[in-house]
Design a protein around this motif. Structure first.
Motif, PDB file in Angstrom:
ATOM      1  N   PHE A 186       3.195   6.839   5.038  1.00 33.55           N
ATOM      2  CA  PHE A 186       2.985   6.245   3.727  1.00 33.55           C
ATOM      3  C   PHE A 186       2.523   7.318   2.750  1.00 33.55           C
ATOM      4  O   PHE A 186       1.977   8.352   3.145  1.00 33.55           O
ATOM      5  N   THR A 187       2.748   7.068   1.475  1.00 32.54           N
ATOM      6  CA  THR A 187       2.206   7.926   0.433  1.00 32.54           C
ATOM      7  C   THR A 187       1.547   7.038  -0.617  1.00 32.54           C
ATOM      8  O   THR A 187       2.075   5.969  -0.956  1.00 32.54           O
ATOM      9  N   GLY A 188       0.390   7.478  -1.099  1.00 31.29           N
ATOM     10  CA  GLY A 188      -0.392   6.660  -2.009  1.00 31.29           C
ATOM     11  C   GLY A 188       0.234   6.530  -3.385  1.00 31.29           C
ATOM     12  O   GLY A 188       1.216   7.204  -3.722  1.00 31.29           O
ATOM     13  N   VAL A 189      -0.360   5.680  -4.208  1.00 30.26           N
ATOM     14  CA  VAL A 189       0.180   5.402  -5.541  1.00 30.26           C
ATOM     15  C   VAL A 189      -0.643   6.058  -6.646  1.00 30.26           C
ATOM     16  O   VAL A 189      -0.288   5.951  -7.817  1.00 30.26           O
ATOM     17  N   SER A 190      -1.748   6.713  -6.287  1.00 31.76           N
ATOM     18  CA  SER A 190      -2.576   7.336  -7.324  1.00 31.76           C
ATOM     19  C   SER A 190      -3.080   8.675  -6.831  1.00 31.76           C
ATOM     20  O   SER A 190      -2.284   9.545  -6.479  1.00 31.76           O
ATOM     21  N   LEU A 191      -4.384   8.866  -6.790  1.00 27.93           N
ATOM     22  CA  LEU A 191      -4.974  10.125  -6.355  1.00 27.93           C
ATOM     23  C   LEU A 191      -4.574  10.423  -4.911  1.00 27.93           C
ATOM     24  O   LEU A 191      -4.716   9.604  -4.027  1.00 27.93           O
ATOM     25  N   GLY A 192      -4.039  11.620  -4.670  1.00 34.20           N
ATOM     26  CA  GLY A 192      -3.617  11.992  -3.332  1.00 34.20           C
ATOM     27  C   GLY A 192      -2.223  11.532  -2.971  1.00 34.20           C
ATOM     28  O   GLY A 192      -1.808  11.652  -1.816  1.00 34.20           O
TER      29      GLY A 192
ATOM     30  N   ALA B  16       0.535  12.796  -3.458  1.00 34.60           N
ATOM     31  CA  ALA B  16       1.447  13.879  -3.072  1.00 34.60           C
ATOM     32  C   ALA B  16       1.329  14.231  -1.598  1.00 34.60           C
ATOM     33  O   ALA B  16       2.101  15.046  -1.097  1.00 34.60           O
ATOM     34  N   LEU B  17       0.361  13.621  -0.898  1.00 38.09           N
ATOM     35  CA  LEU B  17       0.113  13.960   0.502  1.00 38.09           C
ATOM     36  C   LEU B  17       0.388  12.741   1.383  1.00 38.09           C
ATOM     37  O   LEU B  17      -0.488  11.894   1.571  1.00 38.09           O
ATOM     38  N   PRO B  18       1.604  12.612   1.942  1.00 35.30           N
ATOM     39  CA  PRO B  18       1.887  11.488   2.840  1.00 35.30           C
ATOM     40  C   PRO B  18       0.959  11.498   4.051  1.00 35.30           C
ATOM     41  O   PRO B  18       0.514  12.557   4.499  1.00 35.30           O
ATOM     42  N   TYR B  19       0.674  10.326   4.577  1.00 36.06           N
ATOM     43  CA  TYR B  19      -0.224  10.218   5.724  1.00 36.06           C
ATOM     44  C   TYR B  19       0.360   9.264   6.758  1.00 36.06           C
ATOM     45  O   TYR B  19       1.218   8.427   6.464  1.00 36.06           O
ATOM     46  N   GLY B  20      -0.118   9.410   8.000  1.00 35.51           N
ATOM     47  CA  GLY B  20       0.338   8.570   9.085  1.00 35.51           C
ATOM     48  C   GLY B  20      -0.490   7.315   9.220  1.00 35.51           C
ATOM     49  O   GLY B  20      -1.407   7.051   8.437  1.00 35.51           O
TER      50      GLY B  20
ATOM     51  N   VAL C  80      -8.422  16.369  -2.112  1.00 34.00           N
ATOM     52  CA  VAL C  80      -7.158  16.639  -2.790  1.00 34.00           C
ATOM     53  C   VAL C  80      -7.281  17.806  -3.766  1.00 34.00           C
ATOM     54  O   VAL C  80      -6.272  18.337  -4.229  1.00 34.00           O
ATOM     55  N   TYR C  81      -8.515  18.209  -4.082  1.00 32.88           N
ATOM     56  CA  TYR C  81      -8.719  19.331  -4.992  1.00 32.88           C
ATOM     57  C   TYR C  81      -8.851  20.659  -4.245  1.00 32.88           C
ATOM     58  O   TYR C  81      -9.086  21.701  -4.865  1.00 32.88           O
TER      59      TYR C  81
ATOM     60  N   CYS D 121     -17.412  13.847  -5.700  1.00 33.16           N
ATOM     61  CA  CYS D 121     -15.971  14.083  -5.815  1.00 33.16           C
ATOM     62  C   CYS D 121     -15.266  12.736  -5.696  1.00 33.16           C
ATOM     63  O   CYS D 121     -15.865  11.717  -5.335  1.00 33.16           O
ATOM     64  N   ASP D 122     -13.976  12.726  -6.022  1.00 38.42           N
ATOM     65  CA  ASP D 122     -13.173  11.510  -5.907  1.00 38.42           C
ATOM     66  C   ASP D 122     -12.357  11.468  -4.627  1.00 38.42           C
ATOM     67  O   ASP D 122     -11.507  10.579  -4.456  1.00 38.42           O
ATOM     68  N   CYS D 123     -12.569  12.431  -3.724  1.00 42.01           N
ATOM     69  CA  CYS D 123     -11.721  12.556  -2.549  1.00 42.01           C
ATOM     70  C   CYS D 123     -11.991  11.437  -1.539  1.00 42.01           C
ATOM     71  O   CYS D 123     -12.986  10.725  -1.608  1.00 42.01           O
ATOM     72  N   GLY D 124     -11.093  11.321  -0.581  1.00 40.98           N
ATOM     73  CA  GLY D 124     -11.191  10.292   0.443  1.00 40.98           C
ATOM     74  C   GLY D 124     -10.149   9.208   0.243  1.00 40.98           C
ATOM     75  O   GLY D 124      -9.542   9.087  -0.825  1.00 40.98           O
ATOM     76  N   PHE D 125      -9.913   8.442   1.283  1.00 36.55           N
ATOM     77  CA  PHE D 125      -9.042   7.284   1.157  1.00 36.55           C
ATOM     78  C   PHE D 125      -9.746   6.208   0.328  1.00 36.55           C
ATOM     79  O   PHE D 125     -10.975   6.111   0.320  1.00 36.55           O
ATOM     80  N   HIS D 126      -8.948   5.393  -0.347  1.00 32.42           N
ATOM     81  CA  HIS D 126      -9.489   4.315  -1.168  1.00 32.42           C
ATOM     82  C   HIS D 126      -8.865   2.982  -0.747  1.00 32.42           C
ATOM     83  O   HIS D 126      -7.674   2.926  -0.405  1.00 32.42           O
ATOM     84  N   CYS D 127      -9.651   1.929  -0.768  1.00 27.13           N
ATOM     85  CA  CYS D 127      -9.127   0.586  -0.544  1.00 27.13           C
ATOM     86  C   CYS D 127     -10.046  -0.416  -1.224  1.00 27.13           C
ATOM     87  O   CYS D 127     -11.145  -0.068  -1.670  1.00 27.13           O
ATOM     88  N   VAL D 128      -9.587  -1.650  -1.313  1.00 25.21           N
ATOM     89  CA  VAL D 128     -10.387  -2.715  -1.919  1.00 25.21           C
ATOM     90  C   VAL D 128     -10.770  -3.724  -0.840  1.00 25.21           C
ATOM     91  O   VAL D 128     -10.168  -3.779   0.235  1.00 25.21           O
TER      92      VAL D 128
END
Length: 231
Positions: free
Chosen positions: A33-39, A41-45, A53-54, A65-72
């Protein structure tokens, strides 16, 4: 003195929801999968660790920082993101939040995740999707995929939902969301309330369309089979 929130130590990983685009490696041997916003550009399994990402050397997620996976937290909130034009072909992911995480009002920012279930939407024609096909864009080494029915594949690179789950591994489940089958059921239920006048009008419309097709076929027959090969 800076106040800190208490640390959480859940007995089982929290569940979160997010959206992402399914992707297939250029050689067709891996899926992710590849995310829809920050990050994005980096597909993940299916099972993956986050990185900054910086390009900074700290561990994700970092408080500054804003790094890390995000979910709701809420599935409905994630589904609402699929309404925007650029996200219509994305899949809804149900994930397990693993490792360190930061809790926010609407969700988590965290270090590791496992994608448990991916729900794909209907084909652009409205039919329930049976495959994931080349969406016409991608990342270096990865093709983005979009939901498609069998009739709309038209020779594009594609994989079935079961094949995508197998290539992704780690016990991923891929399910198809509701499409025009549900709409068809609703239409049948609605026609049950139509009277004789309404049904007669519907029949007249269908007959008019049939007459038009017959006229076009007759014209093609008059021109002969060689007429269509010119030009």
């Amino acid at each position: 003195m800076r106040l800190r929130l208490p640390e959480e130590r859940p007995t089982e990983p929290p569940t979160g929801y997010k959206i992402a685009h399914p992707v297939l490696s250029h050689d067709g041997t891996r899926a992710g999968f590849t995310g829809v916003s920050l990050g994005g550009a980096l597909p993940y399994g299916v099972l993956a660790d986050a990185s900054c990402v910086y390009g900074l050397r700290h561990q994700a997620p970092h408080r500054r920082c804003d790094c890390g996976f995000h979910c709701v937290h809420d599935r409905t909130t994630a589904e609402a993101l699929l309404c925007t034009a650029e996200h219509r072909a994305a899949a809804l992911l149900e994930v397990s939040v693993l490792g360190r995480y930061l809790r926010f009002e609407l969700g988590f920012r965290y270090a590791r995740q496992r994608v448990r279930t991916a729900t794909v939407g209907p084909c652009t024609c409205g039919t329930v999707a049976s495959a994931l096909a080349d969406a016409g864009w991608g990342r270096p080494g990865w093709r983005a995929l979009a939901p498609s029915c069998a009739g709309c594949l038209r020779g594009r690179t594609s994989v079935s939902l079961a094949s995508f789950a197998r290539l992704a591994g780690e016990g991923l489940r891929v399910v198809a969301g509701r499409g025009s089958e549900a709409a068809a059921d609703a239409e049948v239920a609605a026609t049950a309330d139509l009277g004789v006048c309404e049904l007669t009008a519907e029949a007249a419309l269908l007959q008019a369309r049939l007459d038009w097709f017959q006229t076009q076929l007759a014209r093609l027959g008059e021109r002969g089979p060689e007429a269509g090969s010119q030009g």
